[in-house]
Design an enzyme around this catalytic site. Structure first.
Site, PDB file in Angstrom:
ATOM      1  N   ASP A  64       0.820  -1.094   0.021  1.00  0.00           N
ATOM      2  CA  ASP A  64      -0.137  -0.015   0.213  1.00  0.00           C
ATOM      3  C   ASP A  64       0.733   1.173   0.113  1.00  0.00           C
ATOM      4  O   ASP A  64       2.067   1.484   0.279  1.00  0.00           O
ATOM      5  CB  ASP A  64      -1.091  -0.067   1.227  1.00  0.00           C
ATOM      6  CG  ASP A  64      -0.326  -0.289   2.381  1.00  0.00           C
ATOM      7  OD1 ASP A  64       1.075  -0.494   2.468  1.00  0.00           O
ATOM      8  OD2 ASP A  64      -0.930  -0.805   3.397  1.00  0.00           O
ATOM      9  N   ASN A 133      -7.630  -3.749  14.446  1.00  0.00           N
ATOM     10  CA  ASN A 133      -8.997  -3.961  13.882  1.00  0.00           C
ATOM     11  C   ASN A 133      -9.008  -4.961  13.277  1.00  0.00           C
ATOM     12  O   ASN A 133     -10.108  -5.231  12.291  1.00  0.00           O
ATOM     13  CB  ASN A 133      -9.660  -2.634  13.469  1.00  0.00           C
ATOM     14  CG  ASN A 133      -9.024  -1.877  12.507  1.00  0.00           C
ATOM     15  OD1 ASN A 133      -7.952  -2.638  11.833  1.00  0.00           O
ATOM     16  ND2 ASN A 133      -9.455  -0.954  12.091  1.00  0.00           N
ATOM     17  N   HIS A 135      -7.379  -4.944  10.507  1.00  0.00           N
ATOM     18  CA  HIS A 135      -6.926  -4.515   8.963  1.00  0.00           C
ATOM     19  C   HIS A 135      -5.804  -5.253   8.636  1.00  0.00           C
ATOM     20  O   HIS A 135      -4.758  -5.367   9.120  1.00  0.00           O
ATOM     21  CB  HIS A 135      -7.144  -3.053   8.809  1.00  0.00           C
ATOM     22  CG  HIS A 135      -6.115  -2.367   9.158  1.00  0.00           C
ATOM     23  ND1 HIS A 135      -5.978  -1.337  10.104  1.00  0.00           N
ATOM     24  CD2 HIS A 135      -4.610  -2.710   9.194  1.00  0.00           C
ATOM     25  CE1 HIS A 135      -4.496  -0.787  10.246  1.00  0.00           C
ATOM     26  NE2 HIS A 135      -3.892  -1.554   9.902  1.00  0.00           N
ATOM     27  N   GLU A 140      -9.733  -2.028   5.549  1.00  0.00           N
ATOM     28  CA  GLU A 140     -10.368  -1.679   6.785  1.00  0.00           C
ATOM     29  C   GLU A 140     -11.568  -2.400   6.926  1.00  0.00           C
ATOM     30  O   GLU A 140     -12.230  -2.789   5.981  1.00  0.00           O
ATOM     31  CB  GLU A 140     -10.450  -0.446   7.262  1.00  0.00           C
ATOM     32  CG  GLU A 140      -9.299   0.634   6.840  1.00  0.00           C
ATOM     33  CD  GLU A 140      -8.382   0.665   8.373  1.00  0.00           C
ATOM     34  OE1 GLU A 140      -8.900  -0.135   9.212  1.00  0.00           O
ATOM     35  OE2 GLU A 140      -7.328   1.250   8.293  1.00  0.00           O
TER      36      GLU A 140
HETATM   37  C1  F6R Z   1       1.487  -1.634   6.157  1.00  0.00           C
HETATM   38  C2  F6R Z   1       0.249  -2.071   6.380  1.00  0.00           C
HETATM   39  C3  F6R Z   1      -0.493  -2.091   7.624  1.00  0.00           C
HETATM   40  C4  F6R Z   1       0.353  -2.832   8.743  1.00  0.00           C
HETATM   41  C5  F6R Z   1      -0.607  -2.649  10.168  1.00  0.00           C
HETATM   42  C6  F6R Z   1       0.170  -2.916  11.397  1.00  0.00           C
HETATM   43  O1  F6R Z   1       1.874  -1.862   4.822  1.00  0.00           O
HETATM   44  O2  F6R Z   1      -0.189  -2.791   5.390  1.00  0.00           O
HETATM   45  O3  F6R Z   1      -1.643  -2.941   7.487  1.00  0.00           O
HETATM   46  O4  F6R Z   1       0.751  -4.017   8.725  1.00  0.00           O
HETATM   47  O5  F6R Z   1      -1.072  -1.438  10.359  1.00  0.00           O
HETATM   48  O6  F6R Z   1       0.923  -1.810  11.660  1.00  0.00           O
HETATM   49  P1  F6R Z   1       2.226  -2.101  12.775  1.00  0.00           P
HETATM   50  O7  F6R Z   1       3.256  -3.014  12.234  1.00  0.00           O
HETATM   51  O8  F6R Z   1       2.838  -0.825  12.760  1.00  0.00           O
HETATM   52  O9  F6R Z   1       1.547  -2.327  14.086  1.00  0.00           O
END
Ligand code: F6R
Length: 248
Positions: A64, A133, A135, A140
């Site tokens: 992303d 959550n 995601h 989301e």
């Molecule tokens: C980032 C991504 C997000 C993260 C998620 C966890 O490319 O795809 O879905 O993997 O928000 O983030 P952290 O690792 O910072 O807890």
């Protein structure tokens, strides 16, 4: 099928994940890797750099990017990837794929990203982190999920949380481009990383929850080859009013 590998701590989680990637690159030097940003995979990238693996023939696809941010913007995922990983390994710039944050034609850019993954032969290993959550990427919780690469509107909460990284509210990205759950589930193997007790509930739901668009990670249950590499704290089933009675 979901397999779970529990490690002692974040360090060991990163070592184990790096071992999986190293094994893949030895078996197939021109592997296609799907990569994530965020705090969780930083240790993995560090280990891969230390191992001095050969990335010459490897292709990568990131999950992303924020819409509106140029690759050299310090808050862009492109900047993160080059800063923390790509600039420290021998990868060919032309083999790095990150969804562009700046574009004019939404449909063309999302279709092109899907086509590029397809033309590269599909993703061999997709590395994922997980949100509290559920995601995955920027998929989301929602009443419906878009399968392919698409543009998402960021939740007001996310926009506000990100505001601290920007000098004005106008600059804070309001949209993102993300691979869809369908694109992610096409990967031949998926490795999901999680560390810390604040991820425990999400890991529990990923493994044991209903498959539901309100918790996107639950869709991983449909994939034949997923390994969760999580540290002890993230593997601990949290005590919630819902499961407390089972424990008494
Ligand atoms: C980032 C991504 C997000 C993260 C998620 C966890 O490319 O795809 O879905 O993997 O928000 O983030 P952290 O690792 O910072 O807890």
């Amino acid at each position: 099928m979901l397999q779970v590998f529990v490690t002692e701590n974040y360090e060991d989680m990163s070592v184990k994940a790096a071992e999986e990637i190293a094994k893949q690159l030895i078996e197939k030097p021109n592997s296609v890797l799907g990569l994530a940003t965020g705090s969780t995979p930083l240790g993995l990238y560090e280990k891969l750099i230390q191992q001095k693996l050969d990335f010459q023939a490897v292709k990568t696809f990131n999950l992303d990017e924020y819409v509106g941010l140029a690759p050299d913007h310090e808050q862009s995922y492109s900047y993160y990837m080059w800063h923390h990983f790509f600039s420290k390994i021998n990868i060919e710039k032309s083999n790095v794929n990150i969804p562009p944050g700046i574009f004019t034609d939404e449909q063309a850019v999302t279709e092109d990203y899907e086509n590029r993954i397809h033309e590269a032969g599909g993703i061999d290993i997709q590395v994922l982190g997980i949100g509290h959550n559920g995601h995955i990427g920027f998929n989301e919780p929602n009443s419906s999920l878009n399968a392919c690469t698409h543009i998402v509107q960021l939740a007001q909460q996310t926009i506000q949380a990100n505001a601290r990284f920007f000098s004005s509210m106008e600059e804070v990205p309001k949209r993102a481009i993300t691979m869809g759950m369908g694109s992610i589930l096409k990967a031949r193997k998926i490795i999901l990383l999680a560390s810390g007790e604040e991820k425990a509930e999400a890991i529990n739901k990923t493994l044991n929850g209903n498959i539901d668009t309100s918790f996107p990670a639950s869709f991983l249950q449909l994939h034949p080859n997923v390994t969760l590499i999580v540290d002890k704290a993230a593997a601990e089933v949290p005590v919630t009013p819902r499961n407390l009675s089972n424990r008494l």
